[in-house]
Design a protein around this motif. Structure first.
Motif, PDB file in Angstrom:
ATOM      1  N   MET A 215      82.202  73.830  24.071  1.00  0.00           N
ATOM      2  CA  MET A 215      82.470  74.990  23.247  1.00  0.00           C
ATOM      3  C   MET A 215      82.908  76.131  24.152  1.00  0.00           C
ATOM      4  SD  MET A 215      79.964  76.603  20.463  1.00  0.00           S
ATOM      5  CE  MET A 215      80.703  77.479  19.147  1.00  0.00           C
ATOM      6  N   THR A 216      84.015  76.711  23.795  1.00  0.00           N
ATOM      7  CA  THR A 216      84.569  77.781  24.619  1.00  0.00           C
ATOM      8  C   THR A 216      83.952  79.132  24.243  1.00  0.00           C
ATOM      9  OG1 THR A 216      86.386  78.226  23.095  1.00  0.00           O
ATOM     10  CG2 THR A 216      86.754  76.524  24.783  1.00  0.00           C
ATOM     11  N   PRO A 217      84.032  80.070  25.142  1.00  0.00           N
ATOM     12  CA  PRO A 217      83.502  81.406  24.824  1.00  0.00           C
ATOM     13  C   PRO A 217      84.190  82.055  23.622  1.00  0.00           C
ATOM     14  CG  PRO A 217      83.792  81.193  27.187  1.00  0.00           C
ATOM     15  CD  PRO A 217      84.391  79.957  26.557  1.00  0.00           C
ATOM     16  N   SER A 218      85.469  81.751  23.408  1.00  0.00           N
ATOM     17  CA  SER A 218      86.145  82.350  22.245  1.00  0.00           C
ATOM     18  C   SER A 218      85.609  81.776  20.936  1.00  0.00           C
ATOM     19  CB  SER A 218      87.657  82.151  22.334  1.00  0.00           C
ATOM     20  OG  SER A 218      87.998  80.804  22.115  1.00  0.00           O
ATOM     21  N   GLU A 219      85.231  80.498  20.924  1.00  0.00           N
ATOM     22  CA  GLU A 219      84.639  79.908  19.716  1.00  0.00           C
ATOM     23  C   GLU A 219      83.266  80.510  19.436  1.00  0.00           C
ATOM     24  OE1 GLU A 219      84.689  75.796  20.763  1.00  0.00           O
ATOM     25  OE2 GLU A 219      86.703  75.476  19.954  1.00  0.00           O
ATOM     26  N   ILE A 220      82.489  80.726  20.498  1.00  0.00           N
ATOM     27  CA  ILE A 220      81.188  81.381  20.333  1.00  0.00           C
ATOM     28  C   ILE A 220      81.387  82.798  19.805  1.00  0.00           C
ATOM     29  CG2 ILE A 220      79.160  82.257  21.571  1.00  0.00           C
ATOM     30  CD1 ILE A 220      79.492  79.858  23.474  1.00  0.00           C
ATOM     31  N   GLY A 221      82.387  83.482  20.336  1.00  0.00           N
ATOM     32  CA  GLY A 221      82.690  84.828  19.857  1.00  0.00           C
ATOM     33  C   GLY A 221      83.119  84.844  18.404  1.00  0.00           C
ATOM     34  N   ASP A 222      83.904  83.829  18.000  1.00  0.00           N
ATOM     35  CA  ASP A 222      84.326  83.743  16.602  1.00  0.00           C
ATOM     36  C   ASP A 222      83.134  83.513  15.675  1.00  0.00           C
ATOM     37  OD1 ASP A 222      86.956  84.151  17.285  1.00  0.00           O
ATOM     38  OD2 ASP A 222      87.473  82.009  17.266  1.00  0.00           O
ATOM     39  N   LEU A 223      82.215  82.621  16.069  1.00  0.00           N
ATOM     40  CA  LEU A 223      81.015  82.385  15.257  1.00  0.00           C
ATOM     41  C   LEU A 223      80.171  83.651  15.157  1.00  0.00           C
ATOM     42  CD1 LEU A 223      79.760  78.858  16.340  1.00  0.00           C
ATOM     43  CD2 LEU A 223      80.487  79.562  14.078  1.00  0.00           C
ATOM     44  N   PHE A 224      80.000  84.321  16.284  1.00  0.00           N
ATOM     45  CA  PHE A 224      79.213  85.536  16.316  1.00  0.00           C
ATOM     46  C   PHE A 224      79.864  86.629  15.467  1.00  0.00           C
ATOM     47  CE2 PHE A 224      77.627  89.445  18.416  1.00  0.00           C
ATOM     48  CZ  PHE A 224      76.272  89.232  18.225  1.00  0.00           C
ATOM     49  N   THR A 225      81.176  86.753  15.563  1.00  0.00           N
ATOM     50  CA  THR A 225      81.900  87.748  14.777  1.00  0.00           C
ATOM     51  C   THR A 225      81.784  87.465  13.288  1.00  0.00           C
ATOM     52  OG1 THR A 225      83.465  88.057  16.576  1.00  0.00           O
ATOM     53  CG2 THR A 225      84.156  88.819  14.408  1.00  0.00           C
ATOM     54  N   HIS A 226      81.922  86.196  12.913  1.00  0.00           N
ATOM     55  CA  HIS A 226      81.796  85.829  11.496  1.00  0.00           C
ATOM     56  C   HIS A 226      80.386  86.121  10.989  1.00  0.00           C
ATOM     57  CE1 HIS A 226      81.822  82.731   8.109  1.00  0.00           C
ATOM     58  NE2 HIS A 226      82.655  83.693   7.756  1.00  0.00           N
ATOM     59  N   ALA A 227      79.380  85.831  11.800  1.00  0.00           N
ATOM     60  CA  ALA A 227      77.999  86.113  11.405  1.00  0.00           C
ATOM     61  C   ALA A 227      77.773  87.615  11.255  1.00  0.00           C
ATOM     62  CB  ALA A 227      77.033  85.523  12.426  1.00  0.00           C
ATOM     63  N   LEU A 228      78.314  88.404  12.173  1.00  0.00           N
ATOM     64  CA  LEU A 228      78.142  89.853  12.071  1.00  0.00           C
ATOM     65  C   LEU A 228      78.853  90.435  10.854  1.00  0.00           C
ATOM     66  CD1 LEU A 228      78.313  91.139  15.747  1.00  0.00           C
ATOM     67  CD2 LEU A 228      76.365  91.081  14.214  1.00  0.00           C
ATOM     68  N   TYR A 229      80.050  89.932  10.551  1.00  0.00           N
ATOM     69  CA  TYR A 229      80.753  90.397   9.354  1.00  0.00           C
ATOM     70  C   TYR A 229      79.980  90.031   8.087  1.00  0.00           C
ATOM     71  CZ  TYR A 229      85.004  91.854  11.752  1.00  0.00           C
ATOM     72  OH  TYR A 229      85.909  92.501  12.537  1.00  0.00           O
ATOM     73  N   LEU A 230      79.365  88.869   8.090  1.00  0.00           N
ATOM     74  CA  LEU A 230      78.567  88.458   6.934  1.00  0.00           C
ATOM     75  C   LEU A 230      77.367  89.385   6.758  1.00  0.00           C
ATOM     76  CD1 LEU A 230      78.072  86.385   4.684  1.00  0.00           C
ATOM     77  CD2 LEU A 230      76.807  85.030   6.356  1.00  0.00           C
ATOM     78  N   VAL A 231      76.671  89.656   7.842  1.00  0.00           N
ATOM     79  CA  VAL A 231      75.521  90.567   7.778  1.00  0.00           C
ATOM     80  C   VAL A 231      75.961  91.960   7.354  1.00  0.00           C
ATOM     81  CG1 VAL A 231      73.779  91.731   9.188  1.00  0.00           C
ATOM     82  CG2 VAL A 231      74.113  89.278   9.410  1.00  0.00           C
TER      83      VAL A 231
ATOM     84  N   ALA B 135      76.260  83.269   0.267  1.00  0.00           N
ATOM     85  CA  ALA B 135      77.101  83.494   1.446  1.00  0.00           C
ATOM     86  C   ALA B 135      76.411  83.001   2.708  1.00  0.00           C
ATOM     87  CB  ALA B 135      77.435  84.984   1.569  1.00  0.00           C
ATOM     88  N   VAL B 136      75.122  83.243   2.830  1.00  0.00           N
ATOM     89  CA  VAL B 136      74.377  82.774   4.001  1.00  0.00           C
ATOM     90  C   VAL B 136      74.273  81.254   3.990  1.00  0.00           C
ATOM     91  CG1 VAL B 136      72.124  82.798   5.144  1.00  0.00           C
ATOM     92  CG2 VAL B 136      73.114  84.925   4.306  1.00  0.00           C
ATOM     93  N   ILE B 137      74.057  80.666   2.819  1.00  0.00           N
ATOM     94  CA  ILE B 137      73.981  79.206   2.712  1.00  0.00           C
ATOM     95  C   ILE B 137      75.322  78.582   3.072  1.00  0.00           C
ATOM     96  CG2 ILE B 137      73.769  77.301   1.060  1.00  0.00           C
ATOM     97  CD1 ILE B 137      71.530  78.907  -0.290  1.00  0.00           C
ATOM     98  N   ASP B 138      76.412  79.152   2.584  1.00  0.00           N
ATOM     99  CA  ASP B 138      77.744  78.624   2.927  1.00  0.00           C
ATOM    100  C   ASP B 138      78.013  78.724   4.424  1.00  0.00           C
ATOM    101  OD1 ASP B 138      78.192  78.017   0.290  1.00  0.00           O
ATOM    102  OD2 ASP B 138      79.400  79.823  -0.102  1.00  0.00           O
ATOM    103  N   PHE B 139      77.628  79.835   5.040  1.00  0.00           N
ATOM    104  CA  PHE B 139      77.822  79.989   6.481  1.00  0.00           C
ATOM    105  C   PHE B 139      76.999  78.954   7.248  1.00  0.00           C
ATOM    106  CE2 PHE B 139      76.670  82.044  10.554  1.00  0.00           C
ATOM    107  CZ  PHE B 139      77.931  82.126  11.095  1.00  0.00           C
ATOM    108  N   THR B 140      75.759  78.742   6.815  1.00  0.00           N
ATOM    109  CA  THR B 140      74.903  77.756   7.474  1.00  0.00           C
ATOM    110  C   THR B 140      75.458  76.350   7.311  1.00  0.00           C
ATOM    111  OG1 THR B 140      73.002  79.188   7.018  1.00  0.00           O
ATOM    112  CG2 THR B 140      72.535  76.906   7.646  1.00  0.00           C
ATOM    113  N   LYS B 141      75.926  76.020   6.101  1.00  0.00           N
ATOM    114  CA  LYS B 141      76.529  74.704   5.888  1.00  0.00           C
ATOM    115  C   LYS B 141      77.765  74.519   6.755  1.00  0.00           C
ATOM    116  CE  LYS B 141      75.084  73.872   1.123  1.00  0.00           C
ATOM    117  NZ  LYS B 141      75.547  73.753  -0.276  1.00  0.00           N
ATOM    118  N   GLU B 142      78.559  75.579   6.896  1.00  0.00           N
ATOM    119  CA  GLU B 142      79.759  75.508   7.728  1.00  0.00           C
ATOM    120  C   GLU B 142      79.387  75.237   9.184  1.00  0.00           C
ATOM    121  OE1 GLU B 142      83.179  78.580   9.286  1.00  0.00           O
ATOM    122  OE2 GLU B 142      82.330  78.895   7.290  1.00  0.00           O
TER     123      GLU B 142
END
Length: 89
Positions: free
Chosen positions: A1-17, A72-79
């Motif tokens: 897993m690349t740092p950009s993928e980790i950043g994308d996951l983190f960014t998506h989680a922050l936008y969801l929150v 939304a949280v369930i969908d993110f977790t499933k993803e």
């Protein structure tokens, strides 16, 4: 897993929150502004007058947006769980 993928996951989680918090807080802020304007116009400085309407509106927002937030949280977790093989390998 690349740092950009980790950043994308983190960014998506922050936008969801951020979206969930905004859905719960913005109605309370609007009601607080209206009540504060009313208090300033009438020079009534009662703390409970500003607290109770904001509490009620916040509870109503939680009731209204709660199912959406949970889904939304369930969908993110499933993803995330679905993409574990791609994330690891």
């Amino acid at each position: 897993m690349t740092p950009s993928e980790i950043g994308d996951l983190f960014t998506h989680a922050l936008y969801l929150v951020l979206a969930i918090v905004m859905a719960m807080i913005i109605p309370s802020l609007i009601v607080g502004l209206v009540v504060s304007t009313f208090q300033a116009a009438t020079q009534i400085n009662e703390q409970t007058l500003s607290f109770l309407p904001r509490l009620v509106v916040t509870l109503l927002a939680i009731i209204a947006f709660g199912p959406w937030a949970v889904n939304a949280v369930i969908d993110f977790t499933k993803e995330i769980y679905t993409n574990i093989p791609f994330i690891i390998g």
